[in-house]
Write a protein that holds these residues in place. Structure first.
Motif, mmCIF file in Angstrom:
data_model
loop_
_atom_site.group_PDB
_atom_site.id
_atom_site.type_symbol
_atom_site.label_atom_id
_atom_site.label_comp_id
_atom_site.label_asym_id
_atom_site.label_seq_id
_atom_site.Cartn_x
_atom_site.Cartn_y
_atom_site.Cartn_z
ATOM 1 N N ALA A 1 41.075 80.477 -73.016
ATOM 2 C CA ALA A 1 41.899 79.812 -74.022
ATOM 3 C C ALA A 1 41.845 80.632 -75.302
ATOM 4 N N THR A 2 42.949 80.628 -76.033
ATOM 5 C CA THR A 2 43.024 81.290 -77.335
ATOM 6 C C THR A 2 43.472 80.269 -78.367
ATOM 7 N N GLU A 3 42.674 80.107 -79.390
ATOM 8 C CA GLU A 3 42.981 79.144 -80.444
ATOM 9 C C GLU A 3 42.655 79.752 -81.800
ATOM 10 N N VAL A 4 43.241 79.183 -82.837
ATOM 11 C CA VAL A 4 43.004 79.613 -84.216
ATOM 12 C C VAL A 4 42.266 78.481 -84.918
ATOM 13 N N TRP A 5 41.031 78.742 -85.323
ATOM 14 C CA TRP A 5 40.192 77.738 -85.962
ATOM 15 C C TRP A 5 40.031 78.085 -87.437
ATOM 16 N N THR A 6 40.086 77.067 -88.278
ATOM 17 C CA THR A 6 39.815 77.232 -89.707
ATOM 18 C C THR A 6 38.517 76.518 -90.044
ATOM 19 N N PHE A 7 37.650 77.216 -90.766
ATOM 20 C CA PHE A 7 36.367 76.671 -91.193
ATOM 21 C C PHE A 7 36.383 76.494 -92.707
ATOM 22 N N ARG A 8 35.692 75.476 -93.161
ATOM 23 C CA ARG A 8 35.634 75.156 -94.589
ATOM 24 C C ARG A 8 34.175 75.089 -95.031
ATOM 25 N N ARG A 9 33.908 75.625 -96.224
ATOM 26 C CA ARG A 9 32.557 75.614 -96.793
ATOM 27 C C ARG A 9 32.642 75.121 -98.231
ATOM 28 N N ASP A 10 31.937 74.039 -98.528
ATOM 29 C CA ASP A 10 31.982 73.423 -99.856
ATOM 30 C C ASP A 10 30.738 73.788 -100.645
ATOM 31 N N GLY A 11 30.933 74.379 -101.823
ATOM 32 C CA GLY A 11 29.826 74.652 -102.730
ATOM 33 C C GLY A 11 28.744 75.526 -102.143
ATOM 34 N N GLY A 12 29.107 76.494 -101.303
ATOM 35 C CA GLY A 12 28.119 77.378 -100.714
ATOM 36 C C GLY A 12 27.313 76.772 -99.588
ATOM 37 N N GLY A 13 27.752 75.617 -99.058
ATOM 38 C CA GLY A 13 27.036 74.982 -97.961
ATOM 39 C C GLY A 13 27.352 75.626 -96.622
ATOM 40 N N SER A 14 27.221 74.860 -95.567
ATOM 41 C CA SER A 14 27.457 75.375 -94.222
ATOM 42 C C SER A 14 28.946 75.281 -93.873
ATOM 43 N N TRP A 15 29.380 76.167 -92.967
ATOM 44 C CA TRP A 15 30.762 76.159 -92.500
ATOM 45 C C TRP A 15 30.988 74.970 -91.566
ATOM 46 N N LYS A 16 32.123 74.297 -91.743
ATOM 47 C CA LYS A 16 32.503 73.193 -90.859
ATOM 48 C C LYS A 16 33.955 73.383 -90.410
ATOM 49 N N VAL A 17 34.244 72.960 -89.207
ATOM 50 C CA VAL A 17 35.589 73.094 -88.672
ATOM 51 C C VAL A 17 36.518 72.158 -89.428
ATOM 52 N N SER A 18 37.609 72.694 -89.973
ATOM 53 C CA SER A 18 38.548 71.865 -90.730
ATOM 54 C C SER A 18 39.940 71.853 -90.129
ATOM 55 N N ALA A 19 40.230 72.740 -89.158
ATOM 56 C CA ALA A 19 41.547 72.724 -88.499
ATOM 57 C C ALA A 19 41.458 73.519 -87.216
ATOM 58 N N ILE A 20 42.247 73.108 -86.211
ATOM 59 C CA ILE A 20 42.389 73.822 -84.946
ATOM 60 C C ILE A 20 43.879 73.943 -84.647
ATOM 61 N N GLN A 21 44.335 75.161 -84.382
ATOM 62 C CA GLN A 21 45.727 75.400 -84.051
ATOM 63 C C GLN A 21 45.801 76.112 -82.706
ATOM 64 N N GLN A 22 46.748 75.674 -81.887
ATOM 65 C CA GLN A 22 46.951 76.321 -80.596
ATOM 66 C C GLN A 22 47.702 77.624 -80.795
ATOM 67 N N ALA A 23 47.290 78.671 -80.062
ATOM 68 C CA ALA A 23 47.921 79.989 -80.214
ATOM 69 C C ALA A 23 48.959 80.162 -79.106
#
Length: 344
Positions: free
Chosen positions: A322-344
């Motif tokens: 599978a191929t997908e495009v994932w966006t990660f978000r990091r608030d205030g220098g914290g840990s990365w969290k998944v914030s969006a998933i898009q199908q490729a």
């Protein structure tokens, strides 16, 4: 004839039921059931740049808590469009207009230019009346302008989920279904190979939009997020999902798990292994960092009947890609969290 028509009706109903079940069963794996969903900050509805891993355009976001306001939305870093400013009514303009109008009235009635002023008792009385009118008009204009200003929730404010089954679990939170499944067979054993490939693919691409400076530690976090989120989804570990994804994404994923439970199936995922990946873009909005990554991975994806344990969809002995495009978000220098998933 009646028996033939009845037989045809039964066949059509059976086919329709099979198609409906096949369509619902195919909604397997994290994100596949929801299509493309989540938020990418101010770039939620802007297509991410293509990469070697995902050369075709990613599917646009279909579900997001950020409203789609069209192409005229002002993005951070972009100049605001020229907007015609409303006319402002000042005390001086109202005063001169009142004096001039009173003089014209005096001329019209044959009393001379200053006759209109005398007809209003005195010039001081006229000034007092005009001043009161201007103050009332100014107060009304300010009040209407305040009412017309839109209320906007900034990106740093938390998400509020109002749909059923989309609230964070209290306390430790036990996995749904009693911890079904034994986790991912692949684990993070191939993490270094995938990490090196992701970093090398990004370094070979000229002009990558990286406004943050994504390093090997970030790539390792992205791959770990891919594997751990699939693992938590397979085990229906809602508490773990809420630690790996933003509240918005965790709510959407929990809704998918609730749908599986309502259909009486469990989506079992195993042997997740990153095959190829590269950075699409990375940027900063205030104290929040975003990174969009294209990832091609192998995964064993089956749907199991919750009661009998029988495989109803997929092949447990075969891994698919599978191929997908994932966006990660990091608030205030914290840990990365998944914030969006898009199908490729």
């Amino acid at each position: 004839m009646m028996n033939l028509a009845s037989r045809r009706s039964r066949v059509m109903i059976a086919l329709a039921a099979a198609l409906v079940f096949a369509g619902s069963a195919a909604e397997a794996r994290v994100g596949r059931g929801g299509g493309s969903f989540g938020s990418r900050g101010a770039r939620t509805y802007t297509p991410p740049p293509a990469t070697r891993t995902a050369p075709d355009a990613a599917a646009p976001i279909q579900r997001s808590q950020i409203p789609n306001q069209g192409p005229n939305v002002t993005r951070p870093g972009m100049p605001a469009p020229n907007v015609a400013q409303p006319r402002r009514f000042g005390f001086g303009t109202g005063l001169m207009a009142g004096l001039f109008g009173a003089g014209l009235l005096g001329l019209l009635f044959g009393n001379g230019f200053f006759g209109g002023l005398a007809g209003l008792a005195s010039i001081f009385g006229l000034l007092l009346q005009i001043g009161l009118i201007v103050l009332l008009v100014s107060f009304a204009m300010r009040w209407f302008r305040r009412r017309q200003q839109p209320a906007y929730a900034g990106p740093d404010q938390g998400y509020a989920r109002s749909m059923g089954g989309s609230v964070p679990p209290a306390g430790g939170g036990r996995p749904m279904g009693g911890g079904l499944g034994a986790g991912l067979g692949g684990g993070l054993g191939g993490a270094m190979d995938g990490l090196r490939g992701m970093a090398q693919n990004t370094q070979r691409r000229p002009g990558v939009r990286d406004e943050i400076g994504i390093g090997e530690g970030d790539y390792a976090a992205f791959e770990k997020g891919l594997v751990e989120l699939q693992d938590a989804y397979s085990r229906e570990d809602v508490a773990k999902i809420w630690t790996l994804a933003t509240p918005e994404m965790a709510g959407y994923i929990q809704e998918e798990l609730n749908d599986n439970a309502a259909r009486g199936v469990v989506n079992k995922l195993s042997n997740v292994r990153l095959l190829q990946g590269d950075l699409s873009e990375a940027w900063r909005e205030g104290a929040t960092d975003y990174a969009t990554v294209a990832m091609r991975f192998a995964i064993t994806d089956v749907m199991i009947d919750r009661t009998t344990g029988r495989v109803v969809e997929g092949d447990p002995s075969r891994a698919e890609e599978a191929t997908e495009v994932w966006t990660f978000r990091r608030d205030g220098g914290g840990s990365w969290k998944v914030s969006a998933i898009q199908q490729a």
